[in-house]
Scaffold this motif. Structure first.
Motif, PDB file in Angstrom:
ATOM      1  N   ASP A  49     -12.193  15.427  39.991  1.00 13.91           N
ATOM      2  CA  ASP A  49     -13.109  14.319  40.306  1.00 13.91           C
ATOM      3  C   ASP A  49     -13.746  14.538  41.673  1.00 13.91           C
ATOM      4  O   ASP A  49     -13.291  14.018  42.685  1.00 13.91           O
ATOM      5  CB  ASP A  49     -12.345  12.989  40.273  1.00 13.91           C
ATOM      6  N   GLU A  91     -16.622  13.599  42.708  1.00 13.56           N
ATOM      7  CA  GLU A  91     -17.449  12.492  43.162  1.00 13.56           C
ATOM      8  C   GLU A  91     -16.651  11.455  43.947  1.00 13.56           C
ATOM      9  O   GLU A  91     -17.162  10.828  44.871  1.00 13.56           O
ATOM     10  CB  GLU A  91     -18.117  11.806  41.953  1.00 13.56           C
ATOM     11  N   THR A  92     -15.399  11.271  43.570  1.00  9.14           N
ATOM     12  CA  THR A  92     -14.592  10.202  44.168  1.00  9.14           C
ATOM     13  C   THR A  92     -13.630  10.693  45.244  1.00  9.14           C
ATOM     14  O   THR A  92     -13.475  10.055  46.295  1.00  9.14           O
ATOM     15  CB  THR A  92     -13.784   9.479  43.066  1.00  9.14           C
TER      16      THR A  92
END
Length: 210
Positions: free
Chosen positions: A183, A185-186
């Motif tokens: 992930d 993006e996070t």
């Protein structure tokens, strides 16, 4: 003229070796050491299988060369006499290691390679087992020395002993990197690690908001 030709041949051979190792790193990062075949690596590099064997007779030779190539800066930081001494300058040493971790974020292929291979290498008979065992030992020793020096100077804010804290830090870095690969993006590698370090080393607190 002969000397010039010799240098040209050497440069060409070095270029071929470098290309082999680059595509090999991608292959190992995708499928692991056991999943990648030397025939596939040769095809990716645009050479014959015989040509590959000329440069790297064994698959284990490829693995050793890839690990050396893809972690040159990390190895130099841990082993070089020019690296900041964690005993004498523990805060600066931690900053230097943090910079190294952040640098890996800019090379996702490198991070994936180490995550895949280190997981495989937990098997005692894996050809990279000794490499990763020593790599982890060096990292734990580095953090333990830094935390011990900070504790002596009253700069460490943790009830956990330096050796255990070092184990926790190495595990945290590896875990954050793996989460980031899933992930991007996070998960924020640099911010998460800075916040952790600031929680145990107050002097690093002014950098935690970067």
């Amino acid at each position: 003229m002969a000397a010039t030709a010799g240098r040209g041949s050497y440069a060409k051979s070095a270029g071929v070796r470098r290309r082999i190792l680059e595509v090999c790193a991608d292959a190992f990062g995708e499928t692991g050491f056991h999943g990648a075949s030397t025939k596939d690596i040769a095809q990716r590099a645009g050479i014959s299988h015989t040509g590959l064997r000329h440069h790297f007779p064994r698959k284990e030779d490829l693995l050793a060369a890839v690990l050396d190539l893809r972690d040159e800066r990390g190895t130099a930081f841990l082993r070089s006499a020019d690296a900041v001494d964690p005993d004498a300058f523990p805060v600066e040493a931690l900053r230097g290691m943090l910079d190294l971790v952040v640098d890996h974020e800019l090379q996702p292929g490198l991070m994936q390679l180490h995550c895949v291979l280190s997981a495989e290498a937990t098997a005692a008979d894996h050809p990279a087992h000794a490499y990763y065992a020593e790599r982890h030992r060096q990292l734990r020793a580095f953090y333990a020395r830094a935390y011990t020096a900070l504790a002596r100077g009253g700069q460490l804010r943790s009830a956990v002993d330096p050796e255990t804290l070092a184990v926790m830090t190495v595990s945290l870095v590896k875990g954050i990197q793996e989460q980031w690969l899933f992930d991007r993006e996070t998960v924020r590698i640099e911010y998460a690690l800075r916040m952790f370090l600031a929680s145990v080393v107050p002097e690093l607190g002014d950098e935690s908001g970067r």
